[in-house]
Design a protein around this motif. Sequence first.
Motif, mmCIF file in Angstrom:
data_model
loop_
_atom_site.group_PDB
_atom_site.id
_atom_site.type_symbol
_atom_site.label_atom_id
_atom_site.label_comp_id
_atom_site.label_asym_id
_atom_site.label_seq_id
_atom_site.Cartn_x
_atom_site.Cartn_y
_atom_site.Cartn_z
ATOM 1 N N GLU A 10 2.974 -2.795 45.026
ATOM 2 C CA GLU A 10 2.980 -4.057 45.071
ATOM 3 C C GLU A 10 3.880 -4.863 43.771
ATOM 4 O O GLU A 10 4.534 -5.603 44.094
ATOM 5 N N ILE A 42 3.238 -5.520 52.270
ATOM 6 C CA ILE A 42 3.735 -6.132 51.251
ATOM 7 C C ILE A 42 5.296 -6.171 51.160
ATOM 8 O O ILE A 42 5.893 -6.908 50.406
ATOM 9 N N ARG A 77 -1.446 1.482 45.525
ATOM 10 C CA ARG A 77 -1.324 0.310 46.127
ATOM 11 C C ARG A 77 -0.786 -0.825 45.356
ATOM 12 O O ARG A 77 0.328 -1.602 45.411
ATOM 13 N N THR A 96 7.154 -6.958 44.139
ATOM 14 C CA THR A 96 6.993 -8.381 43.974
ATOM 15 C C THR A 96 8.144 -8.396 42.712
ATOM 16 O O THR A 96 9.039 -9.548 42.919
ATOM 17 N N HIS A 111 -0.006 -0.422 54.002
ATOM 18 C CA HIS A 111 -0.027 -1.144 53.136
ATOM 19 C C HIS A 111 1.558 -1.434 52.592
ATOM 20 O O HIS A 111 1.984 -2.680 52.479
#
Length: 308
Positions: free
Chosen positions: A68, A103, A64, A72, A99
């Motif tokens: 992420e 995101i 995860r 990002t 998830h």
Amino acid sequence: MASWKKKLQGLVAATLTPMTENGDINFSVIGQYVDYLVKEQGVKNVFVNGTTGEGLSLSISERRQVAEEWVTQGRNKLDQVVIHVGALSLKESQELAQHAAEIGADGIAVIAPFFFKPWNKDILINFLREVAAAAPTLPFYYYHIPALTGVKIRAEELLDGIQDKIPTFQGLKFSDTDLLDFGQCVDQNHQRQFALLFGVDEQLLSGLVMGATGAVGSTYNYLGKNTNQMLEAFEQKDFSSALNYQFCIQQFINFVVKLGFGVSQTKAIMTLVSGIPMGPPRLPLQKATREFTDSAEAKLKSLGFLFH
Ligand SMILES: CC(=O)N[C@@H]([C@@H](O)[C@H](O)[C@H](O)CO)[C@@H](O)CC(=O)C(=O)O
């Protein structure tokens, strides 16, 4: 059929997961990694937590966090971030799919479960459908890699009618050398609605001739620029140049395969070429030897792939 903003095409780097010497994930270099791919290799798509990313050797929490960080750091820089969410546990796979949607990833991919294996197409599709349903807004890709999963269900068989079962199905990552199977996938894809991504870097030109719409691979981390030259030559129908580029890439891959080549060695080569520390792999993989790295460096230089 859902219609997605953008189709996944061109080169997709199967990213490595950088680690520190004590085995933790080194999140701090992922931003630098994104810039390197975009600026130095001309690669703007990534496939995260797959084989090269040691996805199946990471904990769910690590997967995860890695996903992420790529989303990002890749924002406004990368075109697409596809997250591999395959797992032996359907529940874990669904959790990761959900998830990825939360995101803001651009797609998810799943390999066949490889301990208790699906023994026919319908069972495999049932598993994939349950995962895809956990992220109904994301394009879904099947990651076909029979040599590692041991699941030999042919991709062309799986593709037949798949969108009726999995409405978010958008394509295939084909990591196999069976060009009959791949060709039949292309042949079925009349309306070119699916992304058919070839996953054997040393044979990409054959995949392109057969109709691949893009490619996912480990070597695009550090040979992306060279492979892009091959794609351009192919696009311009300059087949003789395209073949020369492919032969040159093959010379390198053939050389390292003879020395013993896998994720550990890819980490060592990427560290060498990019200057970004990828660190060691996680057990059961073993760190590449100094001898391997020195030989690979000499070969990269002799082929004009490395100048420093
Ligand atoms: C078995 C394997 O690792 N295959 C690689 C290739 O890129 C491979 O490293 C390359 O063709 C050299 O053999 C990719 O298909 C794997 C991949 O895309 C991934 O990491 O998910």
